[in-house]
Design an enzyme around this catalytic site. Sequence first.
Site, mmCIF file in Angstrom:
data_model
loop_
_atom_site.group_PDB
_atom_site.id
_atom_site.type_symbol
_atom_site.label_atom_id
_atom_site.label_comp_id
_atom_site.label_asym_id
_atom_site.label_seq_id
_atom_site.Cartn_x
_atom_site.Cartn_y
_atom_site.Cartn_z
ATOM 1 C CE LYS A 1 -3.705 -2.662 1.876
ATOM 2 N NZ LYS A 1 -4.236 -3.384 2.998
ATOM 3 C CG ASP B 1 -10.212 -1.594 3.497
ATOM 4 O OD1 ASP B 1 -9.929 -1.754 2.298
ATOM 5 O OD2 ASP B 1 -9.570 -2.103 4.437
ATOM 6 C CD GLN C 1 -3.293 -4.854 6.119
ATOM 7 O OE1 GLN C 1 -3.178 -3.854 5.431
ATOM 8 N NE2 GLN C 1 -3.782 -5.980 5.647
#
Length: 278
Positions: free
Chosen positions: A51, A118, A95
């Site tokens: 990322k 997300d 994460q």
Amino acid sequence: MIIYGSELALRYKADIREKVNKYKEEGKRIPKLGVILVGDNPASVSYVKGKRKACEDTGMAFELKELKDTVSQDELIAEIEKWNDDETIDGILVQLPLPEGIDENAVIEHIDHKKDVDGLTSYNAGKLFLGEDGFVPCTPLGVMAILKEMNVDLEGKNAVVIGRSSLVGLPVSKLLLNKHATVTVCHSRTKNLKEIASRADVLVVAIGKARFINHEYVKEGAFVIDVGVNRVDGKLCGDVDFDDVIDKVSMITPVPKGVGPMTIAMLMNNVLKAYEER
Ligand code: NAP
């Protein structure tokens, strides 16, 4: 035909970079992704590295907050709330997975839905369910971008999604429905999986079982999207037995270099969207 998401992802990232450069030239601040990493799970560390690299490739800023795996749920939520109030952070990503004892859904719910790149908060899941604009999880967006790139006309097609997670299977099935496919969602309790899967014009597989889907599950001429990422003998492979189905399908995405790179490209797209909307 083998569809390399890695090549499509390069094009997406080049377009994003161009837009970010334009904002820079106009004297505006650049979009920024903030990632919270709890503990040092090697897979998570490697995903976070990917990322960071994607932010560098697209000219975006990246900030990493590393927390020990002994962090409490409340401390983790407090960090998210700091970033919710930080005007320079456009997208917040926690994460996953989080250490045992921390309720992932409860933590994610604290992300400001305008920064939920997300697409995992119930707010954004609800938007998707209602067919309204919001943040959609990145892997499902990547799957749809691949189908769009291949000019797959989904209207009236039989689409079968194997897997019903809120990260992949469920949102993919809703996005396919939005495109007027007739969608069947399968899971671990599905009976006659082979029979159902082998009727699919479009088969999306997201189960997390190495090379589980062989030619018996696949219709002649099907479009197969393999979302799975598994490690066997140190090598990455998908949920589909690629060599076993390749002669039967019209189109298939490989693992690696298939859906994975598109997931990251879609994340960058979501960060840019969050920036532009804010
Ligand atoms: P998950 O949360 O573990 O969900 C797996 C789903 O597969 C569940 O719905 C489960 O059914 C179903 N399933 C398991 N065994 C099955 C079987 N034998 N037959 C039919 N269905 C079965 O996993 P996920 O997060 O959706 O991820 C799935 C895979 O995609 C993993 O390999 C993951 O690493 C990969 N992934 C890749 C990317 C990418 O960017 N390429 C992104 C995310 C995930 P139940 O609901 O009944 O348990």
